[in-house]
Design a protein around this motif. Structure first.
Motif, PDB file in Angstrom:
ATOM      1  N   HIS A   1       7.551   0.795  -6.069  1.00 46.41           N
ATOM      2  CA  HIS A   1       7.868   1.570  -4.862  1.00 46.41           C
ATOM      3  C   HIS A   1       7.138   1.022  -3.632  1.00 46.41           C
ATOM      4  CE1 HIS A   1       8.953   4.426  -8.055  1.00 46.41           C
ATOM      5  NE2 HIS A   1       9.747   4.984  -7.168  1.00 46.41           N
ATOM      6  N   TYR A   2       5.983   0.365  -3.860  1.00 40.99           N
ATOM      7  CA  TYR A   2       5.108   0.005  -2.743  1.00 40.99           C
ATOM      8  C   TYR A   2       4.919  -1.505  -2.624  1.00 40.99           C
ATOM      9  CZ  TYR A   2       4.033   4.971  -3.091  1.00 40.99           C
ATOM     10  OH  TYR A   2       4.132   6.337  -3.132  1.00 40.99           O
TER      11      TYR A   2
ATOM     12  N   ASN B   1      12.259   3.818  -1.164  1.00 44.31           N
ATOM     13  CA  ASN B   1      10.960   4.418  -0.894  1.00 44.31           C
ATOM     14  C   ASN B   1      10.628   4.363   0.591  1.00 44.31           C
ATOM     15  OD1 ASN B   1       8.331   5.544  -1.822  1.00 44.31           O
ATOM     16  ND2 ASN B   1       7.546   3.603  -1.029  1.00 44.31           N
TER      17      ASN B   1
ATOM     18  N   ARG C   1      -1.283  -0.541  -4.050  1.00 45.37           N
ATOM     19  CA  ARG C   1      -0.554  -0.116  -5.246  1.00 45.37           C
ATOM     20  C   ARG C   1       0.298  -1.236  -5.825  1.00 45.37           C
ATOM     21  NH1 ARG C   1       0.452   5.426  -5.185  1.00 45.37           N
ATOM     22  NH2 ARG C   1       1.527   5.088  -7.159  1.00 45.37           N
ATOM     23  N   HIS C   2       0.376  -2.367  -5.119  1.00 45.01           N
ATOM     24  CA  HIS C   2       1.260  -3.457  -5.543  1.00 45.01           C
ATOM     25  C   HIS C   2       0.668  -4.775  -5.070  1.00 45.01           C
ATOM     26  CE1 HIS C   2       4.859  -6.043  -5.663  1.00 45.01           C
ATOM     27  NE2 HIS C   2       5.410  -5.154  -6.458  1.00 45.01           N
TER      28      HIS C   2
ATOM     29  N   ASP D   1       3.148  -0.934  -8.738  1.00 43.50           N
ATOM     30  CA  ASP D   1       4.165   0.100  -8.573  1.00 43.50           C
ATOM     31  C   ASP D   1       5.275  -0.470  -7.684  1.00 43.50           C
ATOM     32  OD1 ASP D   1       5.737   2.288  -7.844  1.00 43.50           O
ATOM     33  OD2 ASP D   1       4.036   3.665  -7.829  1.00 43.50           O
TER      34      ASP D   1
ATOM     35  N   THR E   1       0.826  -1.211   0.000  1.00 42.97           N
ATOM     36  CA  THR E   1       0.000   0.000   0.000  1.00 42.97           C
ATOM     37  C   THR E   1       0.859   1.261   0.000  1.00 42.97           C
ATOM     38  OG1 THR E   1      -0.119  -0.077   2.418  1.00 42.97           O
ATOM     39  CG2 THR E   1      -1.906  -1.140   1.184  1.00 42.97           C
ATOM     40  N   ASP E   2       0.247   2.386  -0.404  1.00 47.78           N
ATOM     41  CA  ASP E   2       0.970   3.656  -0.417  1.00 47.78           C
ATOM     42  C   ASP E   2       0.777   4.389   0.906  1.00 47.78           C
ATOM     43  OD1 ASP E   2      -1.575   4.780  -0.500  1.00 47.78           O
ATOM     44  OD2 ASP E   2      -1.458   5.345  -2.615  1.00 47.78           O
ATOM     45  N   GLU E   3       1.193   5.667   0.930  1.00 51.27           N
ATOM     46  CA  GLU E   3       1.134   6.454   2.158  1.00 51.27           C
ATOM     47  C   GLU E   3      -0.290   6.636   2.681  1.00 51.27           C
ATOM     48  OE1 GLU E   3       4.782   7.657  -0.165  1.00 51.27           O
ATOM     49  OE2 GLU E   3       2.686   7.181  -0.598  1.00 51.27           O
TER      50      GLU E   3
ATOM     51  N   ARG F   1       9.763   7.424   3.144  1.00 52.18           N
ATOM     52  CA  ARG F   1       8.518   7.457   3.908  1.00 52.18           C
ATOM     53  C   ARG F   1       8.751   7.501   5.418  1.00 52.18           C
ATOM     54  NH1 ARG F   1       4.636   2.715   1.748  1.00 52.18           N
ATOM     55  NH2 ARG F   1       3.262   3.651   3.333  1.00 52.18           N
TER      56      ARG F   1
END
Length: 309
Positions: free
Chosen positions: A188-189, A238, A162-163, A186, A155-157, A242
């Protein structure tokens, strides 16, 4: 090698050789990996048409750079090989790549229960039940409806998925090796856990991350963990962005050549961010093998106790 003048047409033709066919004609075995092919002799290298990418070194390119890097040839030698082939055999050109719009990310459909996921992770991978339940309840691990894969969610912020990394629950046949990211993911996540402590633990695969937590469960939720779903540095960098409170990174990648190489590369990047790193190496190839070994020892001890030895 003496100087060779190549015309622009020749250079373009060498740069357009179909790498998949080039490698097959040279006896290299390729295996399917999603929409790409993976070299059997070096699993970190993926091929798509005339393009290649080495996930261990995070470097890629076209046919000329591939031949130079993997066969140790000079530029004239590489171009000559790609143009002339061997023994008069001309290598086929890759089809003109049509830029398709990127597919939007979607999570695989959720199954009604997680029975196969629990059975696979607990009985075959020996992951602690409470650890599995934690990620299931958090919505970061589930069973997909179509193939009953384990789906590890990143998950993102804002907590939005997201992944998604899919791992087959089938221990037999080709399906056992299914271990891919969902389209549109993505990098990044990737799959992770965020804690309040200053330490981050980095792994290659989600199952290794869960295995390490099972081996060292004390206050595990305090720490942060990330599974790169490979050896890319992107998820690690990433996490550093974060989590500005991080001060120490433990590199827990596999005990093999790609794992050691990726750890060295990550350590340099993390040092540039002003953080210290420490390498934690599993006794076996990876942390799940360490967990399985400990489980086997406990089984033997229990058998001996029951037998009166």
């Amino acid at each position: 090698m003496p100087y060779i003048h190549f015309t622009e047409e020749q250079k373009n033709r060498a740069a357009s050789v179909n790498l998949e066919e080039f490698l097959r004609m040279r006896g290299e075995k390729l295996t399917r990996s999603g929409g790409e092919k993976r070299m059997a002799s070096d699993h970190s290298v993926t091929i798509r048409g005339s393009e290649w990418y080495d996930h261990a070194t995070e470097k890629g390119g076209g046919p000329i750079s591939f031949v130079r890097d993997f066969y140790g040839l000079s530029y004239p030698e590489a171009v000559s090989l790609l143009l002339d082939g061997e023994q008069g055999v001309e290598y086929p050109m890759a089809k003109q790549k049509e830029e398709a719009p990127p597919k939007p990310f979607e999570l695989p459909p959720v199954n009604g229960d997680c029975r196969r996921v629990y059975a696979y992770l607990l009985k075959q991978r020996h992951i602690d039940r409470e650890v599995v339940s934690h990620f299931v309840k958090a919505g970061l691990l589930y069973e997909d409806a179509k193939y009953h894969n384990c789906v590890f969610v990143g998950t993102d912020e804002n907590g939005a998925p997201r992944h998604a990394h899919k791992r087959s629950t089938n221990s037999y046949g080709e399906a056992f090796r299914i271990n891919i990211n969902a389209e549109g993911s993505d990098p990044h996540y990737s799959f992770h856990h965020i804690g309040e402590d200053e330490q981050l633990f980095v792994f290659e695969a989600p199952i290794d991350m869960l295995s390490y937590i099972s081996l060292y469960p004390e206050d595990w939720e305090r720490y942060s963990y990330v599974a790169c779903c490979g050896t890319s540095s992107i998820p690690v960098l990433n996490m550093l962005d974060r989590l500005p409170h991080l001060r120490q990174v433990f590199l827990c990648l596999d005990n093999d050549e790609p794992g050691h190489a990726a750890s060295g590369r990550m350590a340099e990047l993390i040092a540039d961010c002003g953080l210290s790193t420490e390498r934690l190496v599993p006794e076996n190839k990876d942390w799940n093998e360490d967990l399985a070994s400990e489980y086997a020892q406990e089984e033997v001890q229990m058998h001996c106790q029951m037998s009166g030895f």
